[in-house]
Design an enzyme around this catalytic site. Structure first.
Site, PDB file in Angstrom:
ATOM      1  N   GLN A 129       0.828  -1.213   0.000  1.00  6.61           N
ATOM      2  CA  GLN A 129       0.000   0.000   0.000  1.00  6.61           C
ATOM      3  C   GLN A 129       0.858   1.257   0.000  1.00  6.61           C
ATOM      4  O   GLN A 129       1.664   1.462   0.897  1.00  6.61           O
ATOM      5  CB  GLN A 129      -0.897  -0.010   1.248  1.00  6.61           C
ATOM      6  CG  GLN A 129      -1.749   1.232   1.419  1.00  6.61           C
ATOM      7  CD  GLN A 129      -2.722   1.092   2.568  1.00  6.61           C
ATOM      8  OE1 GLN A 129      -3.409   0.092   2.697  1.00  6.61           O
ATOM      9  NE2 GLN A 129      -2.776   2.082   3.430  1.00  6.61           N
ATOM     10  N   GLY A 130       0.692   2.098  -1.023  1.00  5.65           N
ATOM     11  CA  GLY A 130       1.448   3.344  -1.131  1.00  5.65           C
ATOM     12  C   GLY A 130       0.596   4.547  -0.763  1.00  5.65           C
ATOM     13  O   GLY A 130       0.165   5.307  -1.646  1.00  5.65           O
ATOM     14  N   SER A 132       1.020   6.487   2.870  1.00  2.00           N
ATOM     15  CA  SER A 132       1.742   7.431   3.733  1.00  2.00           C
ATOM     16  C   SER A 132       2.995   7.981   3.053  1.00  2.00           C
ATOM     17  O   SER A 132       3.672   7.290   2.285  1.00  2.00           O
ATOM     18  CB  SER A 132       2.145   6.759   5.046  1.00  2.00           C
ATOM     19  OG  SER A 132       1.016   6.397   5.804  1.00  2.00           O
ATOM     20  N   SER A 164       4.411  -1.466   4.308  1.00  2.00           N
ATOM     21  CA  SER A 164       4.574  -2.799   4.878  1.00  2.00           C
ATOM     22  C   SER A 164       4.873  -3.835   3.795  1.00  2.00           C
ATOM     23  O   SER A 164       4.152  -3.939   2.800  1.00  2.00           O
ATOM     24  CB  SER A 164       3.302  -3.211   5.631  1.00  2.00           C
ATOM     25  OG  SER A 164       3.063  -2.347   6.714  1.00  2.00           O
ATOM     26  N   GLU A 247     -10.808  -2.096   5.307  1.00  2.00           N
ATOM     27  CA  GLU A 247      -9.684  -2.476   6.168  1.00  2.00           C
ATOM     28  C   GLU A 247     -10.146  -3.077   7.484  1.00  2.00           C
ATOM     29  O   GLU A 247      -9.453  -3.894   8.072  1.00  2.00           O
ATOM     30  CB  GLU A 247      -8.802  -1.252   6.430  1.00  2.00           C
ATOM     31  CG  GLU A 247      -7.539  -1.561   7.209  1.00  2.00           C
ATOM     32  CD  GLU A 247      -6.614  -0.365   7.312  1.00  2.00           C
ATOM     33  OE1 GLU A 247      -5.426  -0.562   7.554  1.00  2.00           O
ATOM     34  OE2 GLU A 247      -7.098   0.784   7.142  1.00  2.00           O
ATOM     35  N   SER A 366      -3.742   7.575  13.304  1.00  2.11           N
ATOM     36  CA  SER A 366      -3.377   7.771  14.705  1.00  2.11           C
ATOM     37  C   SER A 366      -4.605   8.070  15.569  1.00  2.11           C
ATOM     38  O   SER A 366      -5.665   8.440  15.073  1.00  2.11           O
ATOM     39  CB  SER A 366      -2.371   8.922  14.829  1.00  2.11           C
ATOM     40  OG  SER A 366      -3.011  10.156  14.531  1.00  2.11           O
ATOM     41  N   GLU A 368      -5.082  10.576  17.399  1.00  2.00           N
ATOM     42  CA  GLU A 368      -5.477  11.983  17.242  1.00  2.00           C
ATOM     43  C   GLU A 368      -6.403  12.160  16.046  1.00  2.00           C
ATOM     44  O   GLU A 368      -7.405  12.893  16.118  1.00  2.00           O
ATOM     45  CB  GLU A 368      -4.222  12.866  17.092  1.00  2.00           C
ATOM     46  CG  GLU A 368      -3.401  13.025  18.353  1.00  2.00           C
ATOM     47  CD  GLU A 368      -2.524  11.808  18.642  1.00  2.00           C
ATOM     48  OE1 GLU A 368      -2.491  10.865  17.809  1.00  2.00           O
ATOM     49  OE2 GLU A 368      -1.884  11.786  19.710  1.00  2.00           O
TER      50      GLU A 368
END
Length: 387
Positions: A129-130, A132, A164, A247, A366, A368
């Site tokens: 997965q591209g 981030s 990953s 996901e 995250s 947040e």
């Protein structure tokens, strides 16, 4: 979400098949590839995944017309629960089977489906997965990787990070900015890009848990065919968000069973070394037990009802913080023995769990970001100021 007679029969079928097949060389893979150990026995686990595919146990929820078995939601839950209970090895094809495959079924062209779905189902092509980037982690709308159409191909320049298992993948699905001058959610395209080409460089990122599960991926004039854009060019944000919706599907129930196994093993350790006699440790373990049941029930409710997309944020907050706390409890159970390592930084399973779970509240969005989503979209609070 209770089992019917047919569901009980299916549960027995899955359990019997796993018992009959997790033998010989495959028996040695039990428990392999868990938290912080994604590189463990990778080639052997890949062979196991292909064994599953050969017997019809991959992509079980996909529609029959796309190569799946079209199993009901409850049957999918049963499979993932029984798979986890059998201590079968962690799968290597999650990103293809659980994320990209359903995305192509929902948004892809017939040609894209015919080209890629069979390889995902048979586990002959692996995906990463591209999403981030160094300046676009949880805030995915800051993507800066660029793509332009040139001579019938997309030409891609930029960098992805925390990718990953890119070192094992054949393909990567990439979010790139394809409209010059666009910002935030606009002008992004969802591209399917082969990794085996001169314009792609993969560099491993050494982790505290040892090994390099995560990678940086650099694109320097990398190319992919013009028709390998999923959805409309410039409208990739909707496709990217659709993928993230897949996901946290039925496989999360298997995740809960895996968590239960970790908790039970930690309880056994606490009994053996006397840590359970400490009332504080005992209280924390009892609390973890109750909270895990709450997480399971919340996951079942999410799957069995029509839920708002924000429900995924609640689920992520629940399990990520629970798992991180379990790592902390493990250190309390180990006591002073958890502070040192063997020769050559030889971590035991609990030390590795503790170190890896520090990332649970960061990756996949995250805490947040999840709290902002709930605050703004559910509670209607003012948006957080952004630079």
């Amino acid at each position: 979400m209770s089992d019917t007679e047919a569901d009980r029969a299916f549960r027995a079928e899955v359990r019997n098949w796993l018992e009959e097949n997790l033998v010989g060389e495959f028996a040695e893979l039990k428990g392999k590839g868990g938290s912080g150990r994604d590189l463990e026995a990778h080639d052997e686990r890949l062979a196991w995944d292909r064994h599953l595919a050969a017997h019809g146990w991959t992509c079980i929820g996909w529609p029959v017309e796309h190569g799946g078995r079209g199993l009901s939601l409850m049957q999918q839950v049963i499979f993932h629960e029984e798979y986890a209970r059998s201590n079968a090895p962690h799968r290597v094809n999650h990103l293809g089977e659980e994320l990209l495959g359903p995305t192509l079924i929902a948004f892809g062209t017939p040609e894209q489906q015919q080209r890629f779905l069979p390889g995902i189902r048979a586990v002959t092509e692996l995906w990463c997965q591209g999403y981030s980037e160094p300046n676009a982690g949880s805030d995915l709308a800051n993507v800066a990787t660029k793509a332009r159409l040139e001579d019938g191909e997309w030409v891609i320049d930029g960098q992805k990070v925390w990718t990953s298992l890119a070192q094992f993948a054949d393909w990567i699905f990439v979010i790139a900015r394809s409209e010059p001058g666009s910002a935030k959610h606009q002008g992004l395209s969802f591209l399917l890009v082969p990794l085996d080409q001169d314009g792609v460089e993969i560099r491993g990122i050494e982790q505290l848990t040892t090994g390099a599960e995560f990678n940086e991926v650099f694109f320097t004039g990398a190319r992919t065919a013009a028709d390998l854009v999923v959805g409309e060019p410039g409208k990739g944000w909707g496709v990217a968000m659709g993928l993230l919706g897949f996901e946290r599907g039925v496989s999360t129930l298997g995740q809960q069973v895996g968590f239960r196994r970790e908790l039970d093993a930690l309880l056994d350790l606490a009994r053996e070394n006397g840590a359970l006699d400490d009332p504080i440790v005992r209280d924390r373990l009892a609390r973890a037990d109750a909270e895990l049941e709450v997480i399971r029930l919340n996951a079942l409710r999410t799957l069995s009802e029509e839920q708002a997309p924000q429900q995924a944020s609640i689920a992520k907050l629940l399990w990520a913080n629970w798992h991180r706390t379990l790592g902390e409890i493990a250190m309390d159970v180990l006591g002073p023995d958890g502070l040192g390592t063997g020769p050559g930084y030889d971590l035991d399973e609990w030390q590795r769990l503790f170190l890896f779970t520090r990332s649970d509240t960061i990756y996949g969005g995250s805490d947040e970001i999840q709290r902002n989503i709930l605050a703004e979209r559910v509670l209607g609070l003012p948006r957080e100021a952004r630079n």
